[in-house]
Design a protein around this motif. Structure first.
Motif, short mmCIF file in Angstrom:
data_model
loop_
_atom_site.label_atom_id
_atom_site.label_comp_id
_atom_site.label_asym_id
_atom_site.label_seq_id
_atom_site.Cartn_x
_atom_site.Cartn_y
_atom_site.Cartn_z
N PHE A 41 37.13 39.98 45.01
CA PHE A 41 37.65 41.12 45.76
C PHE A 41 38.06 42.24 44.80
O PHE A 41 38.53 41.98 43.68
N PHE A 42 37.93 43.46 45.27
CA PHE A 42 38.38 44.65 44.55
C PHE A 42 39.28 45.45 45.49
O PHE A 42 38.98 45.57 46.67
N VAL A 43 40.40 45.96 44.96
CA VAL A 43 41.27 46.85 45.72
C VAL A 43 41.30 48.18 44.98
O VAL A 43 41.58 48.22 43.77
N ASN A 44 40.95 49.24 45.69
CA ASN A 44 40.88 50.59 45.11
C ASN A 44 40.01 50.63 43.86
O ASN A 44 40.30 51.32 42.89
N GLY A 45 38.94 49.83 43.87
CA GLY A 45 37.97 49.84 42.77
C GLY A 45 38.27 48.92 41.62
O GLY A 45 37.46 48.79 40.70
N SER A 46 39.42 48.24 41.62
CA SER A 46 39.79 47.34 40.53
C SER A 46 39.75 45.89 41.00
O SER A 46 40.22 45.57 42.10
N GLU A 47 39.21 45.02 40.14
CA GLU A 47 39.15 43.60 40.48
C GLU A 47 40.55 43.05 40.69
O GLU A 47 41.47 43.33 39.92
N VAL A 48 40.72 42.30 41.76
CA VAL A 48 42.01 41.69 42.07
C VAL A 48 42.19 40.45 41.21
O VAL A 48 41.32 39.56 41.19
N ASN A 49 43.31 40.38 40.48
CA ASN A 49 43.59 39.21 39.65
C ASN A 49 43.56 37.95 40.48
O ASN A 49 44.07 37.92 41.60
N ASP A 80 44.84 52.03 50.92
CA ASP A 80 44.23 51.05 50.00
C ASP A 80 42.93 50.58 50.63
O ASP A 80 42.87 50.36 51.84
N TYR A 81 41.91 50.40 49.81
CA TYR A 81 40.65 49.87 50.34
C TYR A 81 40.25 48.62 49.58
O TYR A 81 40.53 48.46 48.41
N VAL A 82 39.61 47.70 50.30
CA VAL A 82 39.19 46.41 49.76
C VAL A 82 37.68 46.31 49.84
O VAL A 82 37.08 46.68 50.86
N GLU A 83 37.08 45.80 48.77
CA GLU A 83 35.65 45.53 48.73
C GLU A 83 35.44 44.08 48.32
O GLU A 83 36.24 43.53 47.57
N PHE A 84 34.36 43.48 48.79
CA PHE A 84 33.98 42.12 48.42
C PHE A 84 32.61 42.20 47.77
O PHE A 84 31.70 42.84 48.31
N LYS A 85 32.47 41.55 46.61
CA LYS A 85 31.19 41.57 45.91
C LYS A 85 30.79 40.15 45.54
O LYS A 85 31.62 39.32 45.18
#
Length: 107
Positions: A41-49, A80-85
């Motif tokens: 997951f990424f939040v606002n373009g940064s990988e979530v720890n 805030d936006y979340v992305e899944f890769k």
């Protein structure tokens, strides 16, 4: 309404809805060659720890379509936006398909 934008694959926390969200993501690999697959997951373009999940399917899975599923609770603020890769590391042209992401507010 929905907070998921199909044009960019992002879930955006709506105004006035700050809080904790259960977020999940899943995908499959086409014609998989044995190696690692990952979801993150990424939040606002940064990988979530601590969000990266990895799998190394066992046995003969060549030509099959293994899946990866991850989930976590994220504290989000408005906008805030979340992305899944999804990633695969076989070094081949295997592709990620049937990708799904969703979530809901829990508090």
């Amino acid at each position: 309404g929905t907070c998921y934008d199909t044009s960019n694959g992002r879930f955006t926390c709506p105004s006035g809805q700050d809080g904790s969200y259960y977020i999940y993501g899943s995908y499959r690999i086409n014609n998989y060659d044995p190696n690692r697959i990952q979801g993150v997951f990424f939040v606002n373009g940064s990988e979530v720890n601590h969000s990266k999940q990895e799998a190394v399917p066992q046995g003969d899975v060549s030509g099959r379509h293994p899946s990866m599923m991850i989930s976590m609770i994220l504290n989000l603020s408005a906008t805030d936006y979340v992305e899944f890769k999804g990633y695969q590391s076989s070094g081949s042209s295997d592709t990620v398909f049937q990708s799904v992401m969703g979530g809901f507010k829990i508090r």
